[in-house]
Design an enzyme around this catalytic site. Structure first.
Site, PDB file in Angstrom:
ATOM      1  N   HIS A   6      38.479  42.612  30.419  1.00 20.38           N
ATOM      2  CA  HIS A   6      38.169  43.964  29.962  1.00 20.38           C
ATOM      3  C   HIS A   6      39.202  44.373  28.920  1.00 20.38           C
ATOM      4  O   HIS A   6      40.409  44.347  29.181  1.00 20.38           O
ATOM      5  CB  HIS A   6      38.161  44.948  31.124  1.00 20.38           C
ATOM      6  CG  HIS A   6      36.964  44.787  32.020  1.00 20.38           C
ATOM      7  ND1 HIS A   6      36.996  45.005  33.365  1.00 20.38           N
ATOM      8  CD2 HIS A   6      35.682  44.415  31.721  1.00 20.38           C
ATOM      9  CE1 HIS A   6      35.781  44.777  33.872  1.00 20.38           C
ATOM     10  NE2 HIS A   6      34.981  44.409  32.900  1.00 20.38           N
ATOM     11  N   GLU A  36      42.361  46.935  29.264  1.00 14.37           N
ATOM     12  CA  GLU A  36      43.317  46.727  30.350  1.00 14.37           C
ATOM     13  C   GLU A  36      44.507  45.916  29.836  1.00 14.37           C
ATOM     14  O   GLU A  36      44.722  44.778  30.219  1.00 14.37           O
ATOM     15  CB  GLU A  36      42.580  46.068  31.531  1.00 14.37           C
ATOM     16  CG  GLU A  36      41.456  46.972  32.041  1.00 14.37           C
ATOM     17  CD  GLU A  36      40.457  46.320  33.007  1.00 14.37           C
ATOM     18  OE1 GLU A  36      40.667  45.151  33.381  1.00 14.37           O
ATOM     19  OE2 GLU A  36      39.477  46.992  33.379  1.00 14.37           O
ATOM     20  N   ARG A  65      35.942  48.582  26.537  1.00 11.22           N
ATOM     21  CA  ARG A  65      35.996  47.746  27.734  1.00 11.22           C
ATOM     22  C   ARG A  65      35.300  46.398  27.554  1.00 11.22           C
ATOM     23  O   ARG A  65      35.727  45.375  28.053  1.00 11.22           O
ATOM     24  CB  ARG A  65      35.334  48.522  28.874  1.00 11.22           C
ATOM     25  CG  ARG A  65      35.020  47.736  30.133  1.00 11.22           C
ATOM     26  CD  ARG A  65      34.277  48.644  31.114  1.00 11.22           C
ATOM     27  NE  ARG A  65      33.672  47.935  32.219  1.00 11.22           N
ATOM     28  CZ  ARG A  65      34.191  47.857  33.438  1.00 11.22           C
ATOM     29  NH1 ARG A  65      35.358  48.404  33.699  1.00 11.22           N
ATOM     30  NH2 ARG A  65      33.567  47.223  34.401  1.00 11.22           N
ATOM     31  N   HIS A 124      42.867  42.348  36.453  1.00 10.69           N
ATOM     32  CA  HIS A 124      42.336  43.585  35.880  1.00 10.69           C
ATOM     33  C   HIS A 124      43.338  44.721  36.054  1.00 10.69           C
ATOM     34  O   HIS A 124      44.348  44.580  36.723  1.00 10.69           O
ATOM     35  CB  HIS A 124      41.051  43.992  36.618  1.00 10.69           C
ATOM     36  CG  HIS A 124      39.895  43.080  36.381  1.00 10.69           C
ATOM     37  ND1 HIS A 124      38.787  43.463  35.693  1.00 10.69           N
ATOM     38  CD2 HIS A 124      39.676  41.796  36.749  1.00 10.69           C
ATOM     39  CE1 HIS A 124      37.925  42.464  35.638  1.00 10.69           C
ATOM     40  NE2 HIS A 124      38.448  41.436  36.280  1.00 10.69           N
ATOM     41  N   GLU A 157      43.741  44.223  40.703  1.00  9.43           N
ATOM     42  CA  GLU A 157      43.757  45.437  39.886  1.00  9.43           C
ATOM     43  C   GLU A 157      45.211  45.892  39.838  1.00  9.43           C
ATOM     44  O   GLU A 157      45.764  46.342  40.835  1.00  9.43           O
ATOM     45  CB  GLU A 157      42.900  46.544  40.508  1.00  9.43           C
ATOM     46  CG  GLU A 157      41.413  46.237  40.605  1.00  9.43           C
ATOM     47  CD  GLU A 157      40.647  46.451  39.305  1.00  9.43           C
ATOM     48  OE1 GLU A 157      41.270  46.900  38.310  1.00  9.43           O
ATOM     49  OE2 GLU A 157      39.442  46.159  39.283  1.00  9.43           O
TER      50      GLU A 157
END
Ligand SMILES: *[C@@H]1O[C@H](CO)[C@@H](O)[C@H](O)[C@H]1NC(C)=O
Ligand SMILES: *[C@@H]1O[C@H](CO)[C@@H](O)[C@H](O)[C@H]1NC(C)=O
Ligand SMILES: *[C@@H]1O[C@H](CO)[C@@H](O)[C@H](O)[C@H]1NC(C)=O
Ligand SMILES: *[C@@H]1O[C@H](CO)[C@@H](O)[C@H](O)[C@H]1NC(C)=O
Ligand SMILES: *[C@@H]1O[C@H](CO)[C@@H](O)[C@H](O)[C@H]1NC(C)=O
Length: 455
Positions: A185, A188, A243, A313, A386
């Site tokens: 993405h 990020e 994104r 991510h 994440e």
């Protein structure tokens, strides 16, 4: 001049970031809203739906639940009205980010002129443009040519080359593999920074750290520092909050596929959109995108040897495991949860950062993710990380948090890798176990001797 600027921006080289940022988020805010009742949920869904607000967390209206924080970007024209509505409905909220553009500008001010053409002075504590990351890959491969090779993975939609670094001790026999990709993405940014950090740490510590040496004898790391290169460049030149990929559809009116909805794992069945304008557009078919195809092709070829599939991510501070597309659990669910718990504990120990663990489904339904796809291929370990933060800065994590974020993430990921290494390479593990066994035996002999002497 416009054409030149456009070209400079488009190619992403020498981009004067400030000139090139076309999409502005002046005065736009990110709200954190926490619905307390099911009525709140409906009211919030209606507000976001009517105004077509950009949900950052969770990505779908359907996934808004009682008691769970929602992060939503609100255009400046709606900020006041949004506040009034939330007050009227008595839904608790706070403004997480007061001015998105201000955060973006602060980041870009500092990112000027710190590029280095030598590895010794490469700054891992700033965000790097794609051109710099390409150069870094070349430098790292040259400097550590005993351990690192650079390989072509495939090309992006805009025909840029995607590379991965293979890191390990050379060997005649086939080695086991740990896969890790970053930057699927675009916005990020902390994730490409982490992949570079990981490579640096492994290589710098190889000589002095026996356990890293052992790991690199047993396994190779396949590291993709930036998978969605087109999107990453676009997030530097044009839209910081981009994104998706940059595939073009519908005669150029609509761009980008969410590459992490494009894998063949109950593709586009839930938590993904079939509309190209949507941030979670799943593409025109499973594996329709060249970036996805590139990953699938290599991973399938190496399938027998891959022990662990990691995809990095941000944001949210979570370690997630399959599945997102079903409530069914992976076959070694318990083991994965236990390993994730250890990793989260290692992360917390470093700087106190709290990570949640669980299946991605427990967070929100999503289909077509690489993490689920990897589990379906049969890999016992498939995790989505994440990284920081919890929403205070969101995608615009300040550069002064790169180091602590990478250090704690390193601790978490090495916990997983150590576990897999010990599980799969019993001989090496035995040496460690027997060493500690000997220590215990000696220790108890010494102790009992002391005990005897004392009395
Ligand atoms: C895109 O659509 C516009 C309007 O429908 C048309 O004029 C144009 O020729 C199309 N461009 C391409 C490349 O097909
Ligand atoms: C994107 O698609 C999802 C799933 O169809 C939908 O829930 C969401 O509201 C869409 N977002 C926007 C901004 O249209
Ligand atoms: C979930 O598990 C059940 C029982 O094993 C199986 O029949 C079903 O197909 C699974 N669902 C999915 C979506 O994989
Ligand atoms: C996955 O785990 C199971 C059970 O521990 C084991 O039998 C199997 O060999 C593992 N598969 C791989 C590819 O390591
Ligand atoms: C995020 O974490 C920081 C530091 O732990 C804390 O001060 C802040 O309140 C948290 N913010 C949210 C939105 O949870």
């Amino acid at each position: 001049m416009m054409l030149l600027l456009w070209k400079v921006c488009f190619l992403g080289i020498l981009a004067p970031e400030i000139l090139c940022h076309k999409v502005k988020y002046n005065g736009e805010q990110v709200f954190q809203v926490t619905p307390q009742t099911s009525e709140h949920v409906l009211q919030l869904q209606q507000l976001c739906g009517t105004w077509l607000l950009d949900l950052w967390k969770p990505p779908f209206l359907e996934d808004i639940h009682v008691g769970a924080d929602v992060h939503v970007r609100v255009p400046v024209s709606l900020v006041q009205e949004m506040k009034e509505k939330l007050l009227q409905y008595s839904i608790p909220f706070q403004v997480l980010i007061k001015d998105i553009q201000e955060l973006i500008d602060n980041q870009n001010m500092k990112s000027h002129k710190r590029h280095s053409r030598s590895l010794a002075t490469y700054n891992y504590m700033v965000y790097h443009q794609m051109g710099e990351i390409y150069e870094w890959m070349t430098l790292i491969q040259k400097e550590y040519n005993n351990l690192v090779t650079k390989h072509y993975l495939g090309s992006t939609y805009e025909l840029r080359k995607i590379f991965y670094l293979k890191i390990g001790e050379p060997s005649d026999r086939p080695k086991k593999i740990i896969w890790m990709d970053c930057g699927i993405h675009a916005r990020e940014w902390i994730t490409p920074a982490y992949c570079q950090w990981f490579v640096k740490e492994i290589l710098q510590n190889y000589n002095s750290d026996q356990s890293i040496k052992k790991i690199l004898q047993n396994m190779d790391f396949y590291i993709v520092p930036v998978l969605n290169i087109d999107g990453y460049i676009y997030s530097w030149t044009t839209d910081r909050l981009w994104r998706k990929s940059r595939a073009s559809y519908k005669n150029g009116t609509c761009y980008g596929t969410d590459l992490n909805r494009n894998f063949n794992a109950m593709w586009c069945s839930a938590g993904a959109s079939n509309k190209c304008s949507n941030n979670t557009f799943c593409g025109t078919g499973p594996e329709s995108e060249p970036e996805t195809k590139a990953v699938v092709s290599l991973v399938k070829r190496q399938k027998a040897d891959i022990l662990c599939y990691l995809t990095i991510h941000s944001y949210g501070q979570m370690i997630l495991q399959p599945y997102g597309y079903t409530i069914n659990q992976s076959k070694n669910h318990e083991e994965m949860i236990n390993v994730a718990k250890k990793a989260a504990a290692a992360i917390k120990k470093k700087y106190g950062t709290v990570y949640k663990i669980g299946t991605s489904h427990s967070l929100y339904m999503n289909s077509g993710s690489s993490c689920d796809w990897a589990a379906d291929l049969g890999f016992n370990f498939s995790y989505t990380f994440e990284l920081r933060d919890n929403g205070t800065y969101g995608f615009q994590l300040p550069e002064n948090q790169i180091q602590p974020t990478c250090e704690e993430t390193m601790a978490g990921i090495m916990t997983i890798i150590d576990y897999i290494n010990e599980k799969n390479f019993k001989n090496n593990a035995m040496t460690i176990i027997s060493a500690s066994l000997w220590f215990n035996v000696l220790f108890s002999i010494t102790c009992s001797t002391a005990y005897t002497l004392w009395y």
